[in-house]
Design an enzyme around this catalytic site. Structure first.
Site, PDB file in Angstrom:
ATOM      1  N   ASP A 168     -34.736   1.733 102.373  1.00  0.00           N
ATOM      2  CA  ASP A 168     -34.261   1.335 101.063  1.00  0.00           C
ATOM      3  C   ASP A 168     -33.557  -0.011 101.152  1.00  0.00           C
ATOM      4  OD1 ASP A 168     -34.705   2.605  98.742  1.00  0.00           O
ATOM      5  OD2 ASP A 168     -32.714   3.493  98.597  1.00  0.00           O
ATOM      6  N   ASP A 171     -14.707  -8.577  82.769  1.00  0.00           N
ATOM      7  CA  ASP A 171     -15.855  -7.775  83.232  1.00  0.00           C
ATOM      8  C   ASP A 171     -15.503  -7.100  84.561  1.00  0.00           C
ATOM      9  OD1 ASP A 171     -18.222  -6.755  84.075  1.00  0.00           O
ATOM     10  OD2 ASP A 171     -19.386  -8.593  83.797  1.00  0.00           O
ATOM     11  N   GLU A 177     -20.651  -7.760  89.791  1.00  0.00           N
ATOM     12  CA  GLU A 177     -21.293  -9.027  89.420  1.00  0.00           C
ATOM     13  C   GLU A 177     -20.306  -9.935  88.693  1.00  0.00           C
ATOM     14  OE1 GLU A 177     -22.600  -6.073  88.902  1.00  0.00           O
ATOM     15  OE2 GLU A 177     -24.648  -6.035  89.669  1.00  0.00           O
ATOM     16  N   PHE A 231     -20.736  -4.420  79.160  1.00  0.00           N
ATOM     17  CA  PHE A 231     -22.168  -4.342  79.458  1.00  0.00           C
ATOM     18  C   PHE A 231     -22.670  -2.934  79.126  1.00  0.00           C
ATOM     19  CE2 PHE A 231     -25.584  -3.195  82.316  1.00  0.00           C
ATOM     20  CZ  PHE A 231     -26.441  -4.266  82.150  1.00  0.00           C
ATOM     21  N   ALA A 285     -26.429  -0.561  79.227  1.00  0.00           N
ATOM     22  CA  ALA A 285     -27.794  -0.584  79.745  1.00  0.00           C
ATOM     23  C   ALA A 285     -28.786  -0.897  78.635  1.00  0.00           C
ATOM     24  CB  ALA A 285     -28.131   0.751  80.388  1.00  0.00           C
ATOM     25  N   SER A 286     -28.431  -0.563  77.388  1.00  0.00           N
ATOM     26  CA  SER A 286     -29.403  -0.801  76.312  1.00  0.00           C
ATOM     27  C   SER A 286     -29.409  -2.270  75.872  1.00  0.00           C
ATOM     28  CB  SER A 286     -29.125   0.126  75.139  1.00  0.00           C
ATOM     29  OG  SER A 286     -27.804  -0.099  74.670  1.00  0.00           O
ATOM     30  N   ARG A 299     -28.004  -4.832  77.692  1.00  0.00           N
ATOM     31  CA  ARG A 299     -28.051  -5.639  78.922  1.00  0.00           C
ATOM     32  C   ARG A 299     -27.316  -6.972  78.731  1.00  0.00           C
ATOM     33  NH1 ARG A 299     -33.666  -6.446  81.118  1.00  0.00           N
ATOM     34  NH2 ARG A 299     -34.264  -6.781  78.955  1.00  0.00           N
ATOM     35  N   SER A 340     -23.181  -8.683  78.213  1.00  0.00           N
ATOM     36  CA  SER A 340     -21.732  -8.509  78.072  1.00  0.00           C
ATOM     37  C   SER A 340     -21.151  -9.869  77.697  1.00  0.00           C
ATOM     38  CB  SER A 340     -21.127  -8.011  79.391  1.00  0.00           C
ATOM     39  OG  SER A 340     -21.280  -8.996  80.380  1.00  0.00           O
ATOM     40  N   ASP A 372     -35.759  11.180  96.275  1.00  0.00           N
ATOM     41  CA  ASP A 372     -36.325  10.862  97.586  1.00  0.00           C
ATOM     42  C   ASP A 372     -36.892  12.099  98.266  1.00  0.00           C
ATOM     43  OD1 ASP A 372     -35.790   8.161  97.564  1.00  0.00           O
ATOM     44  OD2 ASP A 372     -33.774   8.421  98.384  1.00  0.00           O
TER      45      ASP A 372
END
Lengths: 565, 679
Positions: free
Chosen positions: B304, B341, B345, B376, B378-379, B381, B383, B519
């Site tokens: 991974d 934030d 990131e 932020f 997820a929908s 994307r 911020s 996995d």
């Protein structure tokens, strides 16, 4: 006497030239990739009711093989026992005793061609041509068939079918053995080997007495005797007889034809595998011990007999006892090593008369398991077993589950390797041989006292187990005791490996093939060749060192020390 | 990392003492029968003891000495196994102490809060237990309700507690670890005696140990060789009798024992046990020895990306303003948008821009000017922040920001975006008041030493394949930087499985590391599946190895241990067989020299007398086992290299060494026993 290096060079060059060429031919006719079955083959299959498309499981393959072989023994045995009543018996040869017939039949069916009898005086022309010669073709064909099955074990994946025995047999006989032996027979006729239906020729000797010399279809017999690594001679003197082997050139032809098929089959293996380098590695692993043997044997014979030299003989003459002048020491030593390296067993000199060390070499060649080229088919299939064993030890040392030609070597294969390559020779030579020497009935036939006598008996059982068939001579083997025991040794030496090899082939064919990676131990390089030779030599040495020490080694060292027995 | 198992209680001296006692216990024929070569040796020793006394009164001293050394050979082999077991048992005891006996609060069902206290040994698969703060988790299981921090140091040696949470990829708990905060409900997934620790204990304790496939194959070969030597020795009296040589049973026994591969036979199980033990020392638990051996064969490794090849958190590394925008403007906007934030990131953008902040920056004098921060999701994307002065700053995925600004990408923007992607980065667009200022490049930073480890794997003949959810462009860049051989981008559980099946069909042996439930199918399909201890029970069940440290590069160590086990066996087998040559040169002339004095020429070691030659060979044969015990326990060194190189090296050490060493050893022993007057 200086060694005849030219002869050796010509021989090796001839081998290296002919084997690859014949290998190409063999791979085409024995492993046809596509295209229609030739008409002759199709017709034969139809006549015999064989479905050539039907492939066999290894056990079925073995079953077919045994059927043909047992049938062959029964047929040949009855022919030999009844030859007195059968036609084509110009010399009125009487039928053989049951034990001699059994021994002879088993011996010819198994490609051993051990002869407890003298060919010219004990076998009728009918038996010679239809009985023995038939087996001279069928027995090498069986060897080729088993080899083809073994090769399929490597080339195929995820299947339990390893070919069809009847098809493999048919192809080997009609496309390989018949044409090559016809050609060789013509070469021999050119050199003066008789090919006639006349039973005998009467000659007047220099002293004026009448001598009757048997004749017959000798050249054709002689050709398949060599090509099929059979070795059973028309005459008792075998290839030392002028009618079997008249000239140095015929000697060269015969020597080449002994190793021709065993060598070419190795090359064929490379082509069928599509990895010629792998085959070349095996070829070299066979060639090096062969040359080593030739060197030692020739050197030993050139030293001559220490007792004769002490008595005033010219040491430069070497040991010429039991050798034909037209072949000399080089031609005889080379022939002796070749015929024992391959499981041929034809002889052009009396191995019994070699020096102790010189006689040790042919014996050891057989004891190594008949893998230094070996018999037709059988040499390579046992060699492949040794390669598997080598790879097992080497593979562990590189830290991976061992694999050979992409096939994993696991417990089942190792078990079979033990039965195919490690056990048969000691079982036949040591167990059966020791039984023979333990009984008075076994010891009476031994000619010489001391360690040489032990060598004579040991050689006989070694030769039988290795399916070689050459005789050291010096052992009167035509007794019920020896005939039966030798038959047992021959049977062990032939069928134990065949059964195990076919089982391995079945097991390998069922596996998938692993791709080559940096962690794979390469089996086409010098290191592998050296290791393979090392394994063969060490296994042989560890098995035979004690008994050889009692025979030829004791004799040689004692002779050097000036002691006779 | 500290490993508590290292501080196992037994001192070396007491371990040796108990191993000595064990080697006597192991003379029990039922135990000896597990090892055919040593069983044969014991039988021969017994026969030669009896016949040594009854026959050949003249040589009784020699006969008894031979018999004694034959017994010692067996004892030494037992000792080798016992000492390997002792080390393994010390480690197993440490593990077992961890498991201990605890009380567990068993629940009838998830809805019913009442609990009964039962001993942890009484728990069965499927039982629900509540574990409160400060309590030991009574068995391996899965968190089905709640979240807690768990101290796993007893097993992993890692002191920082880890979070275990129901419904996540980190829901598996191991028996013997301690809950340090909160309370969780655990569904037990292992019956007593079947937990990971129990399995591990079984692997290092010799008696129940299952032989691995290669070990079985080697045992078969050793039996075959022994059989041949049995034939050689059993038939020798008949051949010798022809020369009027009478061989006594003790002499034949001596010859047979020195010839059969007692060295490897005696050390075989010690090598296996020590291998397993080394694995535990690496904090890896194997379900079977077979898996460890298979690890040595692996030629393809699926790994991974996140957390293994890269640090896993993408960091801002570069600012790329569009034309007409200065570096400073972009930096300021990006910094402002990220101040509130909390994501890694965002923090990395602040770090990057802080480095570049110049004194001329005027935007953030005094208090923070942020009016509202947009988190932020997820929908969306996206911020960003709305400032008091009305400025509106947004940052996020390029397409999302474009959408937010209601624009289409300019040619320049597309170029910059692709440039970042191609370099393995993730482009982040920054917009001020619906005007795109430029791109912040986020790069997933590749771990510094990972390339060297992959080089190592390549030298072992193992191809590495990186698995990542990234797009192919990014994946290719990271793959190149990390030095993996291949990559699978936009990976899903299905195409992972597909990849493994395809590789296996081509004949590859595949290893895979994983932790998540998704996995599990791939772990089960792979030939060697390594689950992270932190992973889900599903992953742990599907795998055949569990790494307690949850370190995916551990696979390299596992491969090494697997290879070392095979190499040690191969090397000692070669050594053992090569030894026979010298023994022949010692014993064979000694046996026959009376009748054939010329055979003295074979006595190249110039041993004093036939008796001392035979005794020396027997003594050497016994002592070599003890001498090689450290090597068997340590394992033959494995350095990643091509197969030919490895073989050439091991062959020269163990093959050539095995040929030469006994010549010297036997000669020295001969000198010694003659000096001591033993013969």
């Amino acid at each position: 006497m200086r060694p005849d290096l030219t002869q050796l060079c010509v021989y090796v060059a001839g081998l290296m030239l002919l084997c690859p060429l014949l290998g190409i031919y063999l791979s085409r006719v024995l492993d046809p990739k596509a295209g229609p079955t030739p008409r002759l083959e199709r017709w034969l299959y139809r006549c015999c009711g064989i479905d050539e498309q039907r492939e066999q499981h290894w056990s079925e393959y073995l079953q077919s093989l045994l059927t043909l072989n047992v049938g062959g023994v029964l047929l040949l045995m009855s022919m030999l026992m009844l030859q007195g009543w059968l036609p084509l018996n110009p010399a009125n040869t009487p039928g053989m005793s049951w034990h001699l017939a059994l021994n002879t039949a088993v011996s010819f069916v198994t490609n051993t061609n051990w002869q407890s009898y003298a060919g010219e005086s004990s076998v009728s022309a009918l038996c010679q041509m239809l009985g023995l010669t038939l087996q001279n073709f069928l027995s090498p064909a069986t060897g080729i068939a088993v080899l083809l099955a073994m090769i399929r074990g490597f080339t195929r994946v995820n299947t339990d079918r390893i070919g069809n025995y009847w098809v493999d047999m048919t192809r080997s006989v009609i496309w390989v053995l018949l044409p090559i032996s016809c050609f060789t027979a013509l070469l021999l006729v050119w050199q003066g080997v008789p090919q006639t239906f006349d039973a005998r020729i009467v000659a007047t000797t220099l002293e004026g007495s009448q001598q009757t010399i048997p004749l017959g279809a000798i050249a054709s017999q002689e050709a398949i005797k060599m090509i099929g690594t059979n070795g059973g001679g028309y005459f008792n003197a075998n290839s030392a007889h002028p009618y079997e082997n008249p000239t140095p050139l015929s000697n060269m032809i015969e020597m080449l034809s002994i190793l021709l098929l065993p060598g070419a089959l190795v090359m064929m293996f490379g082509r069928m595998l599509d990895q010629p380098r792998q085959a070349r590695a095996l070829f070299v692993a066979m060639l090096i011990p062969l040359l080593l043997g030739v060197a030692i044997c020739t050197w030993a014979e050139q030293q001559g007999n220490p007792f004769l030299i002490a008595a005033g003989a010219d040491p430069a003459g070497g040991n010429m006892e039991g050798k034909e002048v037209r072949f000399g020491i080089s031609g005889s030593s080379l022939f002796a090593v070749i015929t024992t390296a391959a499981s041929c067993g034809a002889v052009n000199a009396m191995h019994d008369s070699f020096t102790a060390l010189g006689g040790l070499v042919p014996m050891v060649m057989i004891q190594l398991g008949e893998v230094i080229f070996g018999g037709v088919g059988s040499g390579l299939y046992v060699m492949l077993i040794f390669a598997v064993l080598t790879v097992f030890i080497a593979g562990l040392m590189v830290g991976r589950t061992p694999e050979y030609l992409g096939k994993k070597i696991e417990a089942r294969e190792i078990k079979l390797v033990v039965f195919a390559a490690l056990l048969p020779m000691p079982l036949g030579t040591l167990i059966v041989g020791a039984t023979a020497i333990a009984f008075e009935a076994g010891r009476v036939g031994i000619l010489n006292p001391g360690p040489h006598g032990l060598s004579e008996l040991l050689y006989a059982y070694t030769s039988a187990t290795g399916n070689n068939g050459s005789a050291f001579a010096g052992l009167s083997a035509n007794t019920p005791f020896h005939n039966v025991l030798l038959t047992i040794a021959i049977t062990i030496g032939r069928y134990l490996p065949i059964a195990a090899v076919l089982a391995i082939a079945g097991s390998l064919a069922n596996k998938k093939r692993l791709p080559v990676s940096a962690g794979t131990f390469p089996t086409d390089r010098g290191l592998f060749v050296a290791l393979l030779i090392g394994v063969i030599l060490i296994v042989g040495a560890l098995t035979y060192f004690p008994v050889l020490a009692l025979g030829p080694v004791a004799e040689q060292l004692s002779a050097t020390a000036g002691r006779q027995f | 990392m500290s490993r508590p198992q290292e501080s196992a209680p037994s001192s070396t001296a007491s371990m040796v003492r108990s191993a000595l006692a064990d080697s006597l216990v192991k003379l029990d024929p039922r135990q000896l029968a597990r090892n055919p070569v040593m069983f044969t040796t014991a039988v021969i020793a017994a026969v030669s003891t009896i016949t040594g006394v009854t026959t050949d009164a003249g040589a009784i001293g020699l006969n008894l000495q031979i018999a004694l050394w034959l017994w010692i050979t067996v004892l030494f082999a037992n000792f080798a196994e016992a000492i390997a077991e002792g080390r393994g048992r010390a480690r197993a005891d440490a593990l077992r102490a961890v498991q201990g006996e605890t009380r567990a609060h068993r629940l009838a069902s998830l809805d019913d809060p009442t609990s009964h206290d039962v001993p942890s040994r009484g728990l069965r698969c499927g039982d629900l237990v509540r574990v409160d703060r400060g309590e030991l988790i009574p068995g391996d299981g899965e968190v089905v309700q709640g979240i807690a921090s768990v101290d796993e140091s007893a097993i992993t040696g890692e002191s920082a507690p880890v979070i275990r949470e129901s419904g996540s990829d980190r829901s598996a708990v191991t028996g013997g670890t301690r809950v340090v905060s909160d309370s969780i409900i655990v569904r037990i997934t292992a019956d007593p005696g079947d937990s990971f620790v129990d399995r591990m204990i079984a692997l290092v304790e010799g008696a129940q140990r299952q032989k691995t496939p290669n070990e079985i194959a080697l045992t078969v070969l050793l039996i075959g060789l022994s059989l041949i030597f049995l034939l050689v020795v059993a038939t020798l009296p008949a051949w010798a009798a022809y020369a009027d040589i009478r061989l006594s049973v003790p002499l034949l026994a001596a010859l047979l024992v020195t010839l059969i591969p007692t060295t490897i036979g005696g050390l075989l199980s010690a090598i296996g046990i020590a291998g397993m033990d080394r694995l535990v020392a690496h904090n890896v638990i194997a379900r079977s020895g077979r898996a460890v051996e298979a690890a040595g064969d692996v030629d393809m490794l699926l790994i991974d990306k996140t957390g293994t090849i890269t640090f896993g958190n993408r960091r801002a590394t570069e600012l790329l303003p569009l034309s007409g925008v200065s570096q400073q403007q972009l930096a300021d906007a990006a910094r402002l948008a990220s101040l509130t934030d909390p994501t890694p990131e965002g923090k990395s953008i602040v770090e990057l821009t802080t480095q570049r902040k110049t004194s001329s920056s005027s935007l953030e004098q005094g208090r923070e000017p942020v009016a509202q921060s947009i988190d932020f999701s997820a929908s969306t994307r996206i911020s960003g922040v709305d400032l008091h002065d009305g400025r509106r700053i947004r940052k996020g995925a390029v397409s999302a920001v474009l959408h937010d600004c209601d624009q289409t990408a300019s040619e320049e923007l597309t170029r910059l975006t692709e440039k970042v992607s191609r370099a393995g980065g993730t482009p982040l667009a920054v917009a001020l008041n619906h005007r795109i200022l430029g791109i912040v490049a986020l790069t997933d930073v590749v771990k510094p030493n990972i390339k060297a480890r992959f080089d190592e794997l390549r030298r072992m003949g193992i191809r590495t394949v990186m698995i990542t959810g990234d797009n192919p462009l990014t994946a290719a860049a990271i793959a190149a930087e990390a030095g993996v051989d291949d990559y699978l981008a936009e990976a899903s559980p299905e195409n992972k499985l597909e990849l493994i099946r395809k590789a296996q069909a081509e004949g590859h042996l595949v290893a895979m590391c994983g932790d998540g439930s998704n996995d599990a199918p791939a772990l089960a399909q792979a030939d060697v599946g390594v689950a992270m201890n932190s992973g889900t029970p599903a992953a742990r069940e599907a795998a055949n190895l569990v790494d307690l440290d949850s370190d995916p590069t551990k696979l390299i160590d596992i491969v090494m241990v697997g290879k070392q086990m095979l190499i040690s066996r191969g090397a000692l087998t070669t050594f053992s067989i090569a030894n026979d040559v010298a023994k022949y040169f010692a014993i064979v002339p000694a046996l026959f020299v009376g009748t054939y004095p010329a055979l003295q020429a074979l006595n190249i070691m110039q041993l004093e007398s036939p008796g001392s030659a035979i005794l020396s060979a027997v003594i050497f044969n016994a002592l070599i086992i003890v001498a090689l015990i450290p090597l068997a326990l340590r394992g033959v060194a494995y350095t990643p290299a091509g197969a030919s190189q490895l073989l050439a090296r091991n062959l020269s050490i163990y093959g050539l060494g095995g040929l030469i060493a006994p010549f010297i050893g036997i000669k020295l022993i001969d000198l010694t026993i003659n000096a001591l007057g033993l013969i």
